[in-house]
Design an enzyme around this catalytic site. Structure first.
Site, PDB file in Angstrom:
ATOM      1  N   GLY A 145     -77.603 -23.397 -21.543  1.00 17.36           N
ATOM      2  CA  GLY A 145     -76.162 -23.303 -21.262  1.00 17.36           C
ATOM      3  C   GLY A 145     -75.465 -22.377 -22.245  1.00 17.36           C
ATOM      4  N   GLU A 174     -72.930 -27.532 -16.964  1.00 18.15           N
ATOM      5  CA  GLU A 174     -73.143 -28.998 -16.898  1.00 18.15           C
ATOM      6  C   GLU A 174     -74.473 -29.231 -17.600  1.00 18.15           C
ATOM      7  OE1 GLU A 174     -70.700 -30.307 -15.002  1.00 18.15           O
ATOM      8  OE2 GLU A 174     -70.122 -28.501 -13.888  1.00 18.15           O
ATOM      9  N   LYS A 192     -80.246 -20.088  -7.604  1.00 12.38           N
ATOM     10  CA  LYS A 192     -81.573 -20.015  -8.222  1.00 12.38           C
ATOM     11  C   LYS A 192     -82.031 -21.426  -8.572  1.00 12.38           C
ATOM     12  CE  LYS A 192     -83.571 -19.740 -12.128  1.00 12.38           C
ATOM     13  NZ  LYS A 192     -84.795 -20.529 -11.821  1.00 12.38           N
ATOM     14  N   GLU A 197     -82.203 -35.203 -26.757  1.00 12.35           N
ATOM     15  CA  GLU A 197     -82.434 -35.583 -25.365  1.00 12.35           C
ATOM     16  C   GLU A 197     -83.931 -35.524 -25.083  1.00 12.35           C
ATOM     17  OE1 GLU A 197     -81.224 -32.864 -22.198  1.00 12.35           O
ATOM     18  OE2 GLU A 197     -80.424 -34.589 -21.108  1.00 12.35           O
ATOM     19  N   CYS A 249     -79.717 -36.629 -16.540  1.00  7.05           N
ATOM     20  CA  CYS A 249     -78.861 -36.164 -17.639  1.00  7.05           C
ATOM     21  C   CYS A 249     -78.023 -37.302 -18.199  1.00  7.05           C
ATOM     22  CB  CYS A 249     -77.961 -35.043 -17.138  1.00  7.05           C
ATOM     23  SG  CYS A 249     -77.031 -35.509 -15.669  1.00  7.05           S
ATOM     24  N   GLY A 289     -78.157 -27.483 -16.478  1.00  2.00           N
ATOM     25  CA  GLY A 289     -79.446 -27.410 -17.166  1.00  2.00           C
ATOM     26  C   GLY A 289     -79.281 -27.850 -18.604  1.00  2.00           C
ATOM     27  N   SER A 290     -80.159 -27.355 -19.453  1.00  2.00           N
ATOM     28  CA  SER A 290     -80.159 -27.805 -20.844  1.00  2.00           C
ATOM     29  C   SER A 290     -79.020 -27.161 -21.625  1.00  2.00           C
ATOM     30  CB  SER A 290     -81.490 -27.428 -21.482  1.00  2.00           C
ATOM     31  OG  SER A 290     -81.632 -26.019 -21.460  1.00  2.00           O
ATOM     32  N   THR A 291     -78.652 -27.812 -22.715  1.00  4.84           N
ATOM     33  CA  THR A 291     -77.607 -27.261 -23.591  1.00  4.84           C
ATOM     34  C   THR A 291     -78.073 -25.935 -24.192  1.00  4.84           C
ATOM     35  OG1 THR A 291     -76.709 -29.440 -24.003  1.00  4.84           O
ATOM     36  CG2 THR A 291     -76.280 -27.770 -25.690  1.00  4.84           C
ATOM     37  N   ARG A 292     -79.353 -25.856 -24.520  1.00 10.25           N
ATOM     38  CA  ARG A 292     -79.883 -24.604 -25.092  1.00 10.25           C
ATOM     39  C   ARG A 292     -79.633 -23.426 -24.146  1.00 10.25           C
ATOM     40  NH1 ARG A 292     -84.361 -21.642 -24.444  1.00 10.25           N
ATOM     41  NH2 ARG A 292     -85.263 -23.112 -22.940  1.00 10.25           N
TER      42      ARG A 292
HETATM   43  P1  NAD Z   1     -83.245 -25.644 -18.223  1.00  4.39           P
HETATM   44  O1  NAD Z   1     -82.023 -25.309 -18.991  1.00  4.39           O
HETATM   45  O2  NAD Z   1     -84.556 -25.352 -18.825  1.00  4.39           O
HETATM   46  O3  NAD Z   1     -83.234 -24.865 -16.811  1.00  4.39           O
HETATM   47  C1  NAD Z   1     -82.173 -24.996 -15.906  1.00  4.39           C
HETATM   48  C2  NAD Z   1     -82.154 -23.769 -15.008  1.00  4.39           C
HETATM   49  O4  NAD Z   1     -81.864 -22.627 -15.816  1.00  4.39           O
HETATM   50  C3  NAD Z   1     -83.485 -23.480 -14.325  1.00  4.39           C
HETATM   51  O5  NAD Z   1     -83.248 -22.983 -13.030  1.00  4.39           O
HETATM   52  C4  NAD Z   1     -84.082 -22.398 -15.209  1.00  4.39           C
HETATM   53  O6  NAD Z   1     -85.000 -21.561 -14.551  1.00  4.39           O
HETATM   54  C5  NAD Z   1     -82.839 -21.641 -15.614  1.00  4.39           C
HETATM   55  N1  NAD Z   1     -82.988 -20.866 -16.855  1.00  4.39           N
HETATM   56  C6  NAD Z   1     -83.836 -21.095 -17.890  1.00  4.39           C
HETATM   57  N2  NAD Z   1     -83.700 -20.118 -18.821  1.00  4.39           N
HETATM   58  C7  NAD Z   1     -82.742 -19.272 -18.380  1.00  4.39           C
HETATM   59  C8  NAD Z   1     -82.159 -18.090 -18.886  1.00  4.39           C
HETATM   60  N3  NAD Z   1     -82.530 -17.551 -20.046  1.00  4.39           N
HETATM   61  N4  NAD Z   1     -81.183 -17.480 -18.162  1.00  4.39           N
HETATM   62  C9  NAD Z   1     -80.777 -18.015 -16.982  1.00  4.39           C
HETATM   63  N5  NAD Z   1     -81.318 -19.112 -16.432  1.00  4.39           N
HETATM   64  C10 NAD Z   1     -82.273 -19.754 -17.133  1.00  4.39           C
HETATM   65  O7  NAD Z   1     -83.116 -27.170 -17.811  1.00  4.39           O
HETATM   66  P2  NAD Z   1     -84.150 -28.051 -16.961  1.00  4.39           P
HETATM   67  O8  NAD Z   1     -85.290 -28.418 -17.837  1.00  4.39           O
HETATM   68  O9  NAD Z   1     -84.410 -27.405 -15.661  1.00  4.39           O
HETATM   69  O10 NAD Z   1     -83.245 -29.341 -16.657  1.00  4.39           O
HETATM   70  C11 NAD Z   1     -83.074 -30.380 -17.544  1.00  4.39           C
HETATM   71  C12 NAD Z   1     -81.722 -30.286 -18.232  1.00  4.39           C
HETATM   72  O11 NAD Z   1     -80.664 -30.276 -17.263  1.00  4.39           O
HETATM   73  C13 NAD Z   1     -81.469 -31.492 -19.106  1.00  4.39           C
HETATM   74  O12 NAD Z   1     -80.929 -31.067 -20.332  1.00  4.39           O
HETATM   75  C14 NAD Z   1     -80.449 -32.290 -18.310  1.00  4.39           C
HETATM   76  O13 NAD Z   1     -79.641 -33.140 -19.084  1.00  4.39           O
HETATM   77  C15 NAD Z   1     -79.655 -31.200 -17.666  1.00  4.39           C
HETATM   78  N6  NAD Z   1     -78.909 -31.701 -16.508  1.00  4.39           N
HETATM   79  C16 NAD Z   1     -77.552 -31.814 -16.613  1.00  4.39           C
HETATM   80  C17 NAD Z   1     -76.807 -32.325 -15.553  1.00  4.39           C
HETATM   81  C18 NAD Z   1     -75.301 -32.450 -15.635  1.00  4.39           C
HETATM   82  O14 NAD Z   1     -74.670 -32.613 -14.598  1.00  4.39           O
HETATM   83  N7  NAD Z   1     -74.711 -32.404 -16.809  1.00  4.39           N
HETATM   84  C19 NAD Z   1     -77.467 -32.692 -14.371  1.00  4.39           C
HETATM   85  C20 NAD Z   1     -78.859 -32.553 -14.297  1.00  4.39           C
HETATM   86  C21 NAD Z   1     -79.570 -32.047 -15.372  1.00  4.39           C
END
Ligand code: NAD
Length: 495
Positions: free
Chosen positions: A246, A264, A188, A398, A299, A241-244
């Site tokens: 995650g 991650e 996704k 962040e 990130c 994605g975001s910690t929230r």
């Molecule tokens: P996000 O958490 O908003 O979204 C990430 C993914 O999760 C998207 O595909 C989104 O549609 C999906 N998502 C959102 N809500 C969800 C839910 N309730 N259930 C399941 N899936 C859901 O993050 P973002 O804004 O897309 O990306 C930015 C974040 O990603 C930053 O915090 C960045 O640090 C982090 N990031 C981390 C790494 C790493 O390797 N540690 C790499 C790249 C980005």
């Protein structure tokens, strides 16, 4: 290619936002679609399938059927290798198209889509393909009357949920080890950048990855993403994605079938420059280049810069003249090194942090404003705050935008204490010519990666991931196979 040629190609491009399930392009069962706008100028790129639970059920069923009949998992590792290498080759054959889609979809400069994102995604897929027929299993040193085999098996159906900042690379970091190990995958992509993931699935099929093995369901996180995280027939979830979010993923895994869940997540990385830094020019250029690369939407961006008090003025004197180079430009101009912020929401978030920084008393030395406003797109000038305190929101949260916070320290213990005073632990750096201090500091920093006298060390051979609330998994390197395989012990009685 000249800027105008890229614009002409962009104008002629017809995007396909349909999902990819069981080897076919399909709209969502509900027929719902959402508009995909380009952050470059807010123009409509096309409609994208808004997948939800019904589509996820179909994609997971296709992936499960493919896994159970062994059309992929049953191939010899050397066969999977050949197909994955072909997949990587075809990505490079389609490099211009993929680079253009990436830039139009998320706003990064075409220069980097071409030189970084496309080659890195291809290299990742090639590397895991090449690795998979070179990994041996184990036999345990048990007594003579038994044989204990320790083997790795694919977990089954892997769901990969990825963000928008490096859409192709993040997808490759998940799908490459998962596919190489013999799993079936449902990917996704972010709703903000779905186009390259969908093209990758077509290219994978062309390379010979059988239908059903690699599926892509575009859609929103709370619909398609949550349906995957809660699905009872998904064996493993690889989330970036975001910690929230995650934290929600781990909860959903626990609420459903206890699928293996790897996260991650975000970062607020500390870059510590000591007064005995061996090369101040190199430290300045790494600090500035790394925070503004990818519009600050990385990130691991070193967003907290700690400079030893005695050299802070000298550091800033060298740093500030570099900032105008990062003034945002047209992402389709190959000379541009900073492009557009991914969308209006992210732009508002970043501008909100800039306002908070001013209100909390940090000193704005550069930027702090929107740029290229007549383009219709979303751009922010490179921004630098001095006199930042670790407790201010621009230092503790962040931002995920082109904003650098400069802090200072009196001795290395003070620097390490401040650097570690964060819920995150993705990366950190220390610049010193004292080898003992470098090693002691690297050991003391609570981060998955610590750089010494550089910031851009990066290779597919090394793990990438965080401590603390930056997540629990590791992408890249052979360690990634741990996430997508189960460890099996087989005891055999002899005689
Ligand atoms: P996000 O958490 O908003 O979204 C990430 C993914 O999760 C998207 O595909 C989104 O549609 C999906 N998502 C959102 N809500 C969800 C839910 N309730 N259930 C399941 N899936 C859901 O993050 P973002 O804004 O897309 O990306 C930015 C974040 O990603 C930053 O915090 C960045 O640090 C982090 N990031 C981390 C790494 C790493 O390797 N540690 C790499 C790249 C980005």
């Amino acid at each position: 290619m000249a800027e105008q040629q890229w614009h002409d190609r962009a104008a002629a491009l017809e995007t396909d936002g349909r999902a990819f399930i069981g080897g076919e392009r399909v709209w969502s069962r509900s027929e719902r679609r959402f508009d995909n706008l380009s952050p470059i100028d807010a123009r409509l790129l096309g409609a994208v399938a808004q997948c939800d639970g019904a589509d996820v059920d179909l994609a997971v069923a296709a992936a499960r059927a493919a896994f159970e009949d062994k059309r992929w998992a049953g191939k010899a590792p050397a066969q999977r290798k050949r197909i994955l290498i072909k997949f990587a080759d075809l990505i490079l054959d389609n490099a211009e198209e993929l680079a253009l889609l990436e830039t139009l979809d998320m706003g990064k400069p075409i220069k980097y889509s071409q030189s970084v994102d496309v080659p890195a995604a291809a290299n990742c897929i090639r590397w895991y393909g090449e690795a998979i027929d070179k990994i041996y299993d184990e036999i345990a040193p048990t007594a003579d009357n038994s044989l204990a085999l320790i083997t790795r098996e694919p977990v089954g159906v892997v769901a990969a949920i990825v963000p928008w900042n490096y859409p192709m690379i993040m997808a490759a970091w998940k799908i490459a080890p998962a596919l190489a190990a013999g799993n079936s995958v449902v990917l996704k992509p972010s709703e903000k950048s779905p186009l390259t993931a969908l093209r990758l699935a077509e290219i994978a099929l062309e390379a010979g990855i059988p239908a059903g093995v690699f599926n892509v369901v575009p859609g929103y996180g709370h619909e398609a993403g949550a349906a995957l995280a809660l699905h009872m027939d998904v064996d493993c979830i690889g989330f970036t994605g975001s910690t929230r979010v995650g934290k929600q993923i781990l909860q959903m895994a626990g609420q459903s079938n206890l699928k293996r869940a790897w996260t991650e997540l975000g970062g607020k990385s500390a870059n510590i420059v000591c007064a005995d830094c061996p090369d101040l020019d190199a430290a300045v250029s790494a600090a500035i280049g790394s925070i503004y690369f990818n519009q600050g939407e990385s990130c691991n961006a070193p967003s907290r810069l700690f400079v030893e008090a005695s050299i802070k003025d000298a550091f800033l004197e060298k740093a500030l003249p570099m900032l105008p180079r990062f003034q945002p430009g047209d992402p389709l101009d190959e000379a541009t090194i900073m492009g557009a912020i991914v969308d209006a929401t992210q732009m508002k978030t970043v501008m909100g942090f800039i306002d908070q920084g001013k209100q909390e008393g940090a000193k704005l030395l550069f930027g702090g404003a929107a740029a290229r406003e007549d383009s219709g797109g979303f751009y922010i000038a490179p921004t630098l705050f001095d006199q930042v305190d670790n407790s201010m929101s621009i230092a503790s949260q962040e931002i995920f935008g082109p904003v650098l916070s400069v802090l200072s320290f009196t001795d290395i213990d003070d620097a390490v204490r401040q650097a570690n005073a964060t819920p995150y632990g993705l990366q950190a750096a220390v610049w010193t010519r004292d080898i003992s201090r470098a090693i002691q500091t690297a050991r003391a920093l609570r981060a998955g990666t610590v750089h010494v006298n550089q910031y851009d060390g990066d290779d597919i051979t090394v793990p990438f991931g965080g401590y603390k609330q930056s997540g629990n998994g590791r992408d890249k390197s052979l360690h990634a196979f741990d996430k997508y395989t189960e460890l099996k012990t087989t005891w055999i009685q002899i005689g």
